[in-house]
Design an enzyme around this catalytic site. Structure first.
Site, PDB file in Angstrom:
ATOM      1  CE  LYS A 120      -4.340  -1.968   1.157  1.00  0.00           C
ATOM      2  NZ  LYS A 120      -5.272  -2.269   2.146  1.00  0.00           N
TER       3      LYS A 120
ATOM      4  NE  ARG B  25      -6.921  -8.740   0.298  1.00  0.00           N
ATOM      5  CZ  ARG B  25      -6.406  -8.153  -0.667  1.00  0.00           C
ATOM      6  NH1 ARG B  25      -5.626  -6.953  -0.562  1.00  0.00           N
ATOM      7  NH2 ARG B  25      -7.152  -8.145  -2.058  1.00  0.00           N
TER       8      ARG B  25
HETATM    9  N1  LIG Z   1      -9.512  -7.845   4.212  1.00  0.00           N
HETATM   10  C1  LIG Z   1      -9.142  -6.801   3.196  1.00  0.00           C
HETATM   11  N2  LIG Z   1      -9.364  -6.894   1.799  1.00  0.00           N
HETATM   12  C2  LIG Z   1      -8.719  -6.158   1.028  1.00  0.00           C
HETATM   13  N3  LIG Z   1      -9.184  -6.168  -0.264  1.00  0.00           N
HETATM   14  C3  LIG Z   1      -8.612  -5.175  -1.190  1.00  0.00           C
HETATM   15  C4  LIG Z   1      -7.611  -4.397  -0.528  1.00  0.00           C
HETATM   16  C5  LIG Z   1      -6.949  -3.339  -1.646  1.00  0.00           C
HETATM   17  O1  LIG Z   1      -5.708  -3.677  -2.056  1.00  0.00           O
HETATM   18  P1  LIG Z   1      -5.287  -4.585  -3.233  1.00  0.00           P
HETATM   19  O2  LIG Z   1      -5.761  -3.419  -4.421  1.00  0.00           O
HETATM   20  O3  LIG Z   1      -3.731  -4.834  -3.282  1.00  0.00           O
HETATM   21  O4  LIG Z   1      -6.120  -5.560  -3.275  1.00  0.00           O
HETATM   22  N4  LIG Z   1      -7.243  -4.065   0.665  1.00  0.00           N
HETATM   23  C6  LIG Z   1      -7.913  -5.203   1.326  1.00  0.00           C
HETATM   24  C7  LIG Z   1      -7.425  -5.092   2.993  1.00  0.00           C
HETATM   25  O5  LIG Z   1      -6.520  -4.281   3.467  1.00  0.00           O
HETATM   26  N5  LIG Z   1      -8.188  -6.075   3.779  1.00  0.00           N
END
Ligand SMILES: Nc1nc2ncc(COP(=O)(O)O)nc2c(=O)[nH]1
Length: 291
Positions: free
Chosen positions: A227, A267
């Site tokens: 991020k 994640r």
């Molecule tokens: N549970 C959870 N789900 C998520 N899904 C997408 C993103 C956005 O990040 P990405 O675009 O790298 O998927 N961040 C989260 C998060 O911090 N927690």
């Protein structure tokens, strides 16, 4: 697919045999996710990527069809389904434990039918009133992330009296609402929502005091991977952040920290980097003082 997808047999709460936090590998089937937008947009590429992450040691594959980066425009339900269902079906057919990253009840229903075992909803059930019922009905584990509205303008809501206390209070309110709607408390996972309606210093403060989120009594998932606040480390104001691909070391540092404070899972985009860092930390923790 036949729609009677096979949910891979798995016990809940999911735990790794080695005691490390559960590693959730990110499979974004989107043209514009901020961290890996477009790389895995074709189902075949997304499926191959998911299988690679599993091979590398991911315990869960998080399949999402809607980019949630700041300013993202929402795809239609049909488009989101078109993106994720083939990937979920193929990955579960290979025996993977899959979570569907969606805010839509309709997508969750179809994903569960296609074999997804977990619903990961960045809105924690706020974006779709029908989500709680779907998750309750399915008895599926439900990731409840702290969220203050859609990405189009969420950073305008990044104001807190005390970000840790406020995030904990808002997550607790979601837990109450979801339990009232029939979701079993032991199926809930909480997530502070790094980068969602939060400025860099909010993210750092939430990491520093992650134990307070853990103390709410539910497994905690941490999603800091790649991020922007990590890309700003060592970068002077006014200079663009370092690109997502250069943020895995900082991500690993946050994962080690999260593990120390009792996080249930992380994640992440880079599974090898994450496992390396977590295993090194475990080796330190388990080192004996024998000669
Ligand atoms: N549970 C959870 N789900 C998520 N899904 C997408 C993103 C956005 O990040 P990405 O675009 O790298 O998927 N961040 C989260 C998060 O911090 N927690």
């Amino acid at each position: 697919g036949t729609g009677t997808g096979t949910t891979t047999a798995f016990s809940w709460p999911l735990r790794r045999a080695d005691g490390l936090p559960v590693v959730m590998g990110v499979v974004n089937v989107t043209p514009d996710s901020f961290s890996d937008g477009g790389e895995w947009f074709e189902p075949s590429a997304a499926i191959a990527h998911g299988l690679e992450l599993r091979e590398q040691g991911a315990d869960v594959l998080d399949v999402g069809g809607e980019s949630t980066r700041p300013g993202a425009q929402r795809p239609s339900v049909e488009e989101e389904l078109r993106r994720v269902l083939p990937v979920i079906e193929a990955l579960t057919a290979e025996g993977a434990v899959v979570s569907v990253d969606t805010m839509r009840a309709e997508v969750a229903v179809r994903a569960l039918a296609a074999g997804a075992a977990i619903v990961n909803d960045v809105s924690g059930g706020q974006a779709d009133d029908a989500m709680a019922g779907v998750v309750a009905q399915a008895g599926a584990p439900f990731v409840v992330m702290h969220w203050r509205g859609h990405s189009a303008d969420m950073q305008s809501r990044a104001a807190y009296a005390d970000v840790v206390a406020d995030v904990c209070a808002e997550l607790s309110a979601r837990v109450r609402d979801l339990v009232a709607a029939g979701v079993a408390p032991d199926r809930l996972v909480l997530d502070p929502g790094f980068g969602f309606a939060k400025l860099a210093h909010h993210n750092w403060t939430l990491l520093r005091h992650l134990d307070q989120v853990v103390d709410l009594g539910h497994p905690v998932l941490v999603g800091t991977s790649r991020k922007t606040f990590l890309g700003r480390i060592g970068v002077p104001d006014g200079v663009p952040p370092r690109p997502p691909a250069e943020r895995d070391a900082a991500t690993a540092a946050t994962s080690v920290h999260a593990a120390r404070l009792g996080a249930w899972g992380v994640r992440v985009h880079s599974v090898p980097t994450t496992l390396d860092a977590l295993r090194a930390t475990a080796a330190i923790d388990h080192a004996t003082d024998s000669a």
